[in-house]
Design a protein around this motif. Structure first.
Motif, PDB file in Angstrom:
ATOM      1  N   GLN A   1      67.300  17.346 -31.925  1.00 58.11           N
ATOM      2  CA  GLN A   1      67.480  16.249 -32.871  1.00 58.11           C
ATOM      3  C   GLN A   1      67.701  16.848 -34.263  1.00 58.11           C
ATOM      4  OE1 GLN A   1      67.751  13.103 -32.112  1.00 58.11           O
ATOM      5  NE2 GLN A   1      67.074  13.223 -29.991  1.00 58.11           N
TER       6      GLN A   1
ATOM      7  N   TYR B   1      60.283   9.969 -38.554  1.00 57.44           N
ATOM      8  CA  TYR B   1      60.560  11.328 -38.084  1.00 57.44           C
ATOM      9  C   TYR B   1      59.778  12.321 -38.920  1.00 57.44           C
ATOM     10  CZ  TYR B   1      63.503  11.811 -42.216  1.00 57.44           C
ATOM     11  OH  TYR B   1      63.947  11.874 -43.505  1.00 57.44           O
TER      12      TYR B   1
ATOM     13  N   MET C   1      68.822  16.250 -38.482  1.00 55.56           N
ATOM     14  CA  MET C   1      69.078  15.420 -39.655  1.00 55.56           C
ATOM     15  C   MET C   1      69.906  16.277 -40.604  1.00 55.56           C
ATOM     16  SD  MET C   1      66.624  13.827 -42.645  1.00 55.56           S
ATOM     17  CE  MET C   1      65.910  15.418 -42.971  1.00 55.56           C
TER      18      MET C   1
ATOM     19  N   ARG D   1      70.555  21.188 -43.057  1.00 59.15           N
ATOM     20  CA  ARG D   1      70.300  20.595 -41.745  1.00 59.15           C
ATOM     21  C   ARG D   1      68.878  20.942 -41.324  1.00 59.15           C
ATOM     22  NH1 ARG D   1      75.856  22.578 -40.757  1.00 59.15           N
ATOM     23  NH2 ARG D   1      77.163  20.729 -40.583  1.00 59.15           N
TER      24      ARG D   1
ATOM     25  N   PHE E   1      71.781  11.436 -38.700  1.00 60.08           N
ATOM     26  CA  PHE E   1      70.911  11.885 -37.617  1.00 60.08           C
ATOM     27  C   PHE E   1      71.727  11.953 -36.336  1.00 60.08           C
ATOM     28  CE2 PHE E   1      68.287  10.026 -40.802  1.00 60.08           C
ATOM     29  CZ  PHE E   1      67.078  10.698 -40.760  1.00 60.08           C
ATOM     30  N   TYR E   2      71.573  13.053 -35.590  1.00 58.04           N
ATOM     31  CA  TYR E   2      72.299  13.185 -34.326  1.00 58.04           C
ATOM     32  C   TYR E   2      71.616  14.223 -33.452  1.00 58.04           C
ATOM     33  CZ  TYR E   2      74.509  17.039 -36.952  1.00 58.04           C
ATOM     34  OH  TYR E   2      74.741  18.154 -37.723  1.00 58.04           O
TER      35      TYR E   2
END
Length: 76
Positions: free
Chosen positions: A41, A65, A43, A50, A34-35
């Motif tokens: 945002q 989430y 995942m 993605r 996760f970033y």
């Protein structure tokens, strides 16, 4: 007193390399990553997919989430 610049080019390069290694290792071990990228945002799944996600404050860890949409390779 000398100016302290901890965010010089060398520090930034090493930090980016550390992130890349950690991300690759997590994905290789089957762990999603996760970033945040460009304010979104993300995942990333070990299979390369993605997703744009939204975190749910206060939700239990295994459901904290929701997936908004899958991102194309060029979007992520």
């Amino acid at each position: 007193m000398a100016k302290l610049d901890i965010f010089d080019e060398e520090f930034t390069r090493q930090a980016e390399q550390a992130w890349d290694r950690a991300r690759d290792e997590a994905l290789a071990n089957g762990i999603p990553v996760f970033y945040r990228q460009r304010g979104v945002q993300i995942m990333e799944q070990p299979d390369g997919r993605r997703f744009e996600i939204r975190f749910i404050p206060g939700a239990p860890r295994d459901s904290c989430y929701e997936i908004i949409r899958e991102l194309s390779a060029s979007a992520a």
